[in-house]
Motif scaffolding. Structure first.
Motif, PDB file in Angstrom:
ATOM      1  N   HIS A  27       0.813  -1.216   0.000  1.00 38.36           N
ATOM      2  CA  HIS A  27       0.000   0.000   0.000  1.00 38.36           C
ATOM      3  C   HIS A  27       0.847   1.268   0.000  1.00 38.36           C
ATOM      4  N   VAL A  28       1.936   1.250   0.733  1.00 34.94           N
ATOM      5  CA  VAL A  28       2.790   2.444   0.751  1.00 34.94           C
ATOM      6  C   VAL A  28       3.443   2.619  -0.634  1.00 34.94           C
ATOM      7  N   VAL A 259      -5.306   3.961   4.956  1.00 39.37           N
ATOM      8  CA  VAL A 259      -3.998   3.864   4.299  1.00 39.37           C
ATOM      9  C   VAL A 259      -3.405   5.265   4.119  1.00 39.37           C
ATOM     10  N   ARG A 260      -4.232   6.206   3.695  1.00 37.74           N
ATOM     11  CA  ARG A 260      -3.743   7.586   3.513  1.00 37.74           C
ATOM     12  C   ARG A 260      -3.271   8.168   4.837  1.00 37.74           C
ATOM     13  N   ARG A 261      -4.044   7.876   5.894  1.00 41.60           N
ATOM     14  CA  ARG A 261      -3.689   8.381   7.228  1.00 41.60           C
ATOM     15  C   ARG A 261      -2.337   7.805   7.661  1.00 41.60           C
ATOM     16  N   LEU A 262      -2.119   6.526   7.348  1.00 43.05           N
ATOM     17  CA  LEU A 262      -0.837   5.909   7.711  1.00 43.05           C
ATOM     18  C   LEU A 262       0.308   6.579   6.950  1.00 43.05           C
ATOM     19  N   ILE A 263       0.120   6.768   5.635  1.00 41.94           N
ATOM     20  CA  ILE A 263       1.216   7.369   4.843  1.00 41.94           C
ATOM     21  C   ILE A 263       1.524   8.779   5.371  1.00 41.94           C
ATOM     22  N   PRO A 269       9.692  12.285   3.492  1.00 38.70           N
ATOM     23  CA  PRO A 269      10.059  13.560   2.873  1.00 38.70           C
ATOM     24  C   PRO A 269       9.285  13.764   1.577  1.00 38.70           C
ATOM     25  N   THR A 270       8.708  14.925   1.432  1.00 43.01           N
ATOM     26  CA  THR A 270       7.999  15.208   0.184  1.00 43.01           C
ATOM     27  C   THR A 270       8.847  16.234  -0.563  1.00 43.01           C
ATOM     28  N   GLY A 271       8.383  16.741  -1.607  1.00 42.83           N
ATOM     29  CA  GLY A 271       9.180  17.677  -2.391  1.00 42.83           C
ATOM     30  C   GLY A 271       8.968  17.314  -3.826  1.00 42.83           C
ATOM     31  N   LYS A 272       9.788  17.887  -4.659  1.00 38.80           N
ATOM     32  CA  LYS A 272       9.578  17.679  -6.076  1.00 38.80           C
ATOM     33  C   LYS A 272       9.922  16.232  -6.446  1.00 38.80           C
ATOM     34  N   ALA A 273       8.971  15.569  -7.068  1.00 36.49           N
ATOM     35  CA  ALA A 273       9.236  14.190  -7.491  1.00 36.49           C
ATOM     36  C   ALA A 273      10.149  14.205  -8.708  1.00 36.49           C
TER      37      ALA A 273
END
Ligand SMILES: Nc1ncnc2c1ncn2[C@@H]1O[C@H](COP(=O)(O)OP(=O)(O)O)[C@@H](O)[C@H]1O
Ligand SMILES: [Mg+2]
Length: 288
Positions: A27-28, A259-263, A269-273
């Motif tokens: 799922h992740v 699942v979204r709550r877990l992620i 880290p987010t940012g530009k893919a």
């Protein structure tokens, strides 16, 4: 040397089999792919290979139904069963290093699924983690893998075998590159009723968290749909697509929320893919 930032490594680990490592990993992975990240994965569970089998099912499903299902570049490690221990470990180290070194510099995230028992490959994987996710089921057998109370369950909390292995991986990681492992313990297969056991496991996990060095996050409820999606190679990020062949129910909607709550709770880290790199067919053991 590459100038690029290495992939963020997420390891799914728990010495106990059947706790939900592979289910959470699937799922992740698909959640990150949906969000536009480039993702690679490696299956270090050389016996069960659940993540590899899931991806095989996914490719078959995509072919059969003409779907475009995003999948990670994947390496299914073989391990080594023959020879003396030092020789086996040398070979496994070489196999591991070859698989992950290429992935590490070409993807945003690298997801490692590990076996439910201690092994050399499992320890190598843990020592690479930036984020370690440990699912536990609602029982004191599961809690016991993480921590236990001395004095017939009434004394102070002590780290159990798996937590000691994580502590070693943390030391190795610090020595290697000064990095820290963010360890998150997630409850899985929670029953919908407020049973006594569920409350007690929850409060013990909370009590042990600062002592052992993990944080907790809300996990997934017990839902038959998690088991049903595996043979179809789908996750909750796919079932709402037209042509997925699944008719979404309220249970799918609630589960996708979990699942979204877990992620989110993993605080990856987010940012530009990055743009999806060209997949090296040699490193991708799942047929395209
Ligand atoms: N939240 C859940 N609800 C229902 N079944 C689940 C859930 N999580 C996992 N399962 C099922 O439990 C079994 C073990 O899960 P798995 O992810 O393979 O665990 P592990 O990788 O830790 O051995 C699988 O049959 C899986 O489909
Ligand atoms: Mg597994």
């Amino acid at each position: 040397m590459s100038e690029r930032k290495p992939a963020h490594v997420v390891v799914f680990g728990n010495e106990k089999g059947g706790s939900g490592k592979s289910t959470l990993a699937m799922h992740v992975i698909t959640g990150l792919l949906r969000a536009g990240y480039s993702v690679a994965s490696a299956d270090l569970d050389i016996r069960q290979r659940s993540l590899t089998r899931f991806l095989e099912n996914r490719h078959q499903q995509a072919r059969r139904r003409g779907l475009s299902l995003r999948s990670p570049a994947h390496a299914a490690l073989q391990g080594c069963a023959e020879g003396r221990q030092t020789l086996r470990e040398e070979r496994e180290f070489a196999e591991f290093a070859e698989a992950v070194s290429w992935m590490e510099y070409n993807y945003d995230f690298l997801i490692l699924d590990t076996p439910g028992s201690d092994s050399y490959l499992c320890r190598l994987g843990h020592a690479m983690a930036d984020t370690l996710v440990t699912p536990v089921n609602d029982s004191f057998i599961d809690f016991d893998v993480i921590a236990r109370r001395a004095g017939q369950g009434r004394g102070r909390l002590e780290a159990s075998q798996y937590s000691r292995m994580v502590a070693k991986a943390r030391r190795k990681r610090r020595e290697a590159d000064g990095g820290e492992i963010d360890w998150i313990v997630v409850r899985n297969r929670l029953s919908s009723i407020q049973a006594n056991n569920k409350l007690r496991v929850g409060s013990e996990l909370q009590a042990a968290s600062s002592h052992i060095g993990y944080r907790t996050a809300e996990g997934f409820g017990e839902r038959v749909i998690y088991r049903e999606l595996f043979p179809r190679g789908l996750t909750l990020f796919d079932v709402f697509d037209r042509d997925s062949g699944v008719r979404p129910t309220m249970s799918h909607v609630s589960a996708r929320h979990e699942v979204r709550r877990l992620i989110d709770a993993l605080r990856l880290p987010t940012g530009k893919a990055r743009r999806l790199p060209a997949i090296d067919p040699l490193k991708t053991s799942i047929p395209a």
